[in-house]
Design an enzyme around this catalytic site. Sequence first.
Site, PDB file in Angstrom:
ATOM      1  CG  HIS A   8      56.757  20.480  39.075  1.00  0.00           C
ATOM      2  ND1 HIS A   8      57.984  21.575  39.492  1.00  0.00           N
ATOM      3  CD2 HIS A   8      55.669  20.959  40.234  1.00  0.00           C
ATOM      4  CE1 HIS A   8      56.916  22.737  40.466  1.00  0.00           C
ATOM      5  NE2 HIS A   8      56.040  21.728  40.584  1.00  0.00           N
ATOM      6  CB  CYS A  64      55.880  27.015  34.661  1.00  0.00           C
ATOM      7  SG  CYS A  64      55.743  28.920  33.816  1.00  0.00           S
ATOM      8  N   GLY A  65      53.661  27.207  35.256  1.00  0.00           N
ATOM      9  CA  GLY A  65      52.016  26.682  35.738  1.00  0.00           C
ATOM     10  C   GLY A  65      51.667  28.458  35.043  1.00  0.00           C
ATOM     11  N   GLY A  67      53.447  30.084  32.853  1.00  0.00           N
ATOM     12  CA  GLY A  67      54.369  31.217  31.757  1.00  0.00           C
ATOM     13  C   GLY A  67      55.499  32.224  32.667  1.00  0.00           C
ATOM     14  CB  VAL A  68      55.612  34.573  34.750  1.00  0.00           C
ATOM     15  CG1 VAL A  68      55.856  35.831  35.305  1.00  0.00           C
ATOM     16  CG2 VAL A  68      53.622  35.147  34.289  1.00  0.00           C
ATOM     17  N   GLY A  69      57.598  32.571  35.023  1.00  0.00           N
ATOM     18  CA  GLY A  69      58.530  32.487  35.550  1.00  0.00           C
ATOM     19  C   GLY A  69      59.583  31.530  34.814  1.00  0.00           C
ATOM     20  CG  HIS A  97      53.602  43.867  16.095  1.00  0.00           C
ATOM     21  ND1 HIS A  97      53.234  45.028  16.183  1.00  0.00           N
ATOM     22  CD2 HIS A  97      53.377  43.855  13.937  1.00  0.00           C
ATOM     23  CE1 HIS A  97      52.333  45.603  15.200  1.00  0.00           C
ATOM     24  NE2 HIS A  97      52.122  44.387  13.998  1.00  0.00           N
ATOM     25  CG  ASN A  98      56.941  42.845  19.591  1.00  0.00           C
ATOM     26  OD1 ASN A  98      56.051  42.485  20.415  1.00  0.00           O
ATOM     27  ND2 ASN A  98      57.132  43.937  20.009  1.00  0.00           N
ATOM     28  NE  ARG A 131      54.555  49.952  12.588  1.00  0.00           N
ATOM     29  CZ  ARG A 131      53.281  49.459  12.606  1.00  0.00           C
ATOM     30  NH1 ARG A 131      53.211  48.528  11.412  1.00  0.00           N
ATOM     31  NH2 ARG A 131      52.795  48.690  12.894  1.00  0.00           N
ATOM     32  NE  ARG A 135      58.578  50.358  17.240  1.00  0.00           N
ATOM     33  CZ  ARG A 135      56.957  50.322  16.312  1.00  0.00           C
ATOM     34  NH1 ARG A 135      56.138  49.794  15.921  1.00  0.00           N
ATOM     35  NH2 ARG A 135      56.603  51.775  16.126  1.00  0.00           N
TER      36      ARG A 135
END
Length: 154
Positions: A8, A64-65, A67-69, A97-98, A131, A135
């Site tokens: 939300h 989300c608020g 982005g972390v969760g 790179h990732n 390279r 990784r």
Amino acid sequence: MIALASDHMGLALKQALLDHLEQKGVLCRDYGTFDMQRCHYPEYALAAARAVSRGECRAGILCCGTGVGMAIAANKVHGIRCVVCSDCYSAVLSRQHNNTNMLALGSQVVGPGLAKQIVDAWLAAEFEGGRHQIRLDQIRAIEEGREISPPERG
């Protein structure tokens, strides 16, 4: 096809990004949420991450608020490499790179204008291989519960 999902708190940002991408001719699939009723972000992150993991969508964007969760939840899905970004530079390097396949944005961190720039930069960037592939192979080994050893230094 790009998977989009939000809780939300990220709904308005997700809608702005959905509109932006569709105006650019990018096909999108919205995995919710669809209203401002308080909800649990892992459910929506999981739906979008599964779509990316299964190859139904080539990439995913989560809001989300902070982005972390959403990123934490998405990264629990096998094969997902989700990054939280609040700047274009990190977004581009995360792809180069990732080889990130999901991007998480915080509606309380970035506004719609910057979010659109981040998304455009992220989608335009391409994995460099070389390279960086070594990784990614190590990350995959960790994900599969295998040991990794540091490369020989010469």
